[in-house]
Design a protein around this motif. Sequence first.
Motif, PDB file in Angstrom:
ATOM      1  N   GLY A   1      41.188  57.368  77.268  1.00 20.56           N
ATOM      2  CA  GLY A   1      40.379  56.156  77.265  1.00 20.56           C
ATOM      3  C   GLY A   1      39.887  55.781  78.656  1.00 20.56           C
ATOM      4  O   GLY A   1      38.711  55.463  78.859  1.00 20.56           O
TER       5      GLY A   1
ATOM      6  N   SER B   1      48.413  58.164  75.117  1.00 15.51           N
ATOM      7  CA  SER B   1      47.794  58.227  73.789  1.00 15.51           C
ATOM      8  C   SER B   1      48.189  59.515  73.067  1.00 15.51           C
ATOM      9  O   SER B   1      48.327  59.533  71.840  1.00 15.51           O
TER      10      SER B   1
ATOM     11  N   GLN C   1      43.704  53.181  70.409  1.00 14.02           N
ATOM     12  CA  GLN C   1      43.145  52.607  71.630  1.00 14.02           C
ATOM     13  C   GLN C   1      41.675  52.235  71.442  1.00 14.02           C
ATOM     14  O   GLN C   1      41.219  51.241  71.970  1.00 14.02           O
TER      15      GLN C   1
ATOM     16  N   ASP D   1      48.527  51.221  70.721  1.00 16.27           N
ATOM     17  CA  ASP D   1      47.965  51.857  71.905  1.00 16.27           C
ATOM     18  C   ASP D   1      46.923  50.913  72.524  1.00 16.27           C
ATOM     19  O   ASP D   1      45.812  50.794  72.022  1.00 16.27           O
TER      20      ASP D   1
HETATM   21 MG   LIG Z   1      45.126  56.307  76.164  1.00 15.06          MG
END
Ligand SMILES: [Mg+2]
Lengths: 266, 245
Positions: free
Chosen positions: A151, B55, B83, B163
Amino acid sequence: MENILKIKDLTVTIGGKEVLSDVDLTLLPGKISAIVGESGSGKTMMSLAILDLLPDVAARISGEILFRGKNIFDMDNKEKQNMRGNSISMVFQEPFTALNPVMRVGEQITETIAAHKIISEEKIQGCLKGLLKMVKLSEDIASCYPHELSGGMRQRIMLAIALSCDPEILILDEPTTALDVSVQKEILDLVMGIQKERCFSILFITHDFSIVNMVADEVHVMKNGRVIEKGAKEIIFKSPENEYTRHLIDCIPKLGDERERLPESE
Amino acid sequence: MNAIIEVTDIKKYFAKKSFFYGAEKMPVKAVDGVSFTIDKGKTFGLVGESGSGKSTIAKLVTGILVPDSGKMSIEGDIDIVFQDPFSSLNPRMTIRDIVGESLFVKGVNREEIEDKVVKILHRVKMKNMECLDKYPHQFSGGERQRIAIARALVTQPDIVVLDEPVSSLDVSIQAGILNLLKDLQEELALTYLFISHDLRVVEFMSDVVGVMKSGKIVEIASRQEIYSNPQNEYTRHLLSSIPKI
Ligand SMILES: [Mg+2]
Ligand SMILES: Nc1ncnc2c1ncn2[C@@H]1O[C@H](COP(=O)(O)OP(=O)(O)OP(=O)(O)O)[C@@H](O)[C@H]1O
Ligand SMILES: Nc1ncnc2c1ncn2[C@@H]1O[C@H](COP(=O)(O)OP(=O)(O)OP(=O)(O)O)[C@@H](O)[C@H]1O
Ligand SMILES: [Mg+2]
């Protein structure tokens, strides 16, 4: 000082619901304005409005957005393209949906570089390497597809793309929500460094008051589609006038917090 | 003892090609020999560098990815809040169906589903019931995040992997969600694997904290130990980077 962007009395409705109500906002050259506020209060809508990228279902009922004095709702397509491509760049809140899933991230960066400058392939590759280094990513990342990145890595790719063109205004919508404090600080320092050097303006949407404290000159607080308080950062932090602003500041979990529960609204 | 999750020496590597030279490169060691246990009714907080494998651990524990090696034992139902909520919510389903789907699969009747869906949406502060018939793209980022949380909590699974669940929520709504997670944990003895980059949020939530860097857990200890007496240099570095406000 002459403003670079001025939003006047902007009201936008979607499906009969006002998502923005009489919003006023002025962005000065070389300054960073932070927008904080409730989830769903219209922060993303406001930034999409600036680029005239509101969803088709949205109806603007009144107001104007002046970029360098010219109402963006009066611009023709060519002017708008030019504004979006060259003058204002934006890092979207959800990077995964903004990136092309079937294109390597390196190519997505080089594509924007090539669209803005006429330079040799070799120089483009050099730029790419420089940008990746700037956002603290290793060169190997360039060959990855978006789904192969974490992310925080995707967020940094978005930042690299936004910084690759020389914008006059940079809109950042929650750009560092997946970054650990240490990388976040380095990236913010970097963005501010470039901002000082090139002297562009930033509209920085964030829910994180420590980021506001770190970067902002001015703060706007939004709730229910309205800007309910605005002012210099120091004033908003030290003596907020609005009750909701005070409540927000109260809700920040502190390190070593003894509270078992955090305060909540209603 | 009372471990509901026991993970021993799991590894997950991804193959990688080079962009600039076209040659095969070393694999990415996303998770490189990680072990931990989580006791029933407790929260294990996972923090660490961006790209350090958090993750990936979430996906391994929930069976979305299979480890290359190592052992995992998980007792009970497990659900996950991803996430990236947008890509995890089916764009063609309404919120009513997204949140109610797993109840439907379990054979719960329509009225009860509606009742439970409305209640959980209320608890994540989605109070405007017009939202039930809307689609994911019609919400703000933080609203989608709360829909994903509601979806995972509605069946009251034994274990929930979260997450970065509050990463784009304003501090007020964030406070509400954190309180809700604690309340549910108290009521139902839920077990959480809680991933966040916000060390203050992790301190507020966790019983035990693991700190990750480059695919490894570099330090694991009780919350008190991590925050008052960190042993690892990277942990200390992270703690010292926390802004003062
Ligand atoms: Mg992550
Ligand atoms: N396509 C759409 N159709 C209908 N309503 C929408 C649409 N997109 C957003 N909304 C609504 O408009 C309001 C403002 O949304 P916006 O995305 O601007 O919020 P935000 O302040 O960015 O919130 P967050 O911090 O959660 O991202 C929200 O109530 C949202 O549900
Ligand atoms: N499907 C995949 N294919 C290839 N590499 C992957 C894949 N998924 C993750 N990786 C790599 O594994 C490493 C760990 O990624 P992961 O998403 O677990 O990090 P993270 O700790 O969650 O980071 P963040 O805090 O930024 O979300 C990264 O280097 C990433 O590029
Ligand atoms: Mg938003």
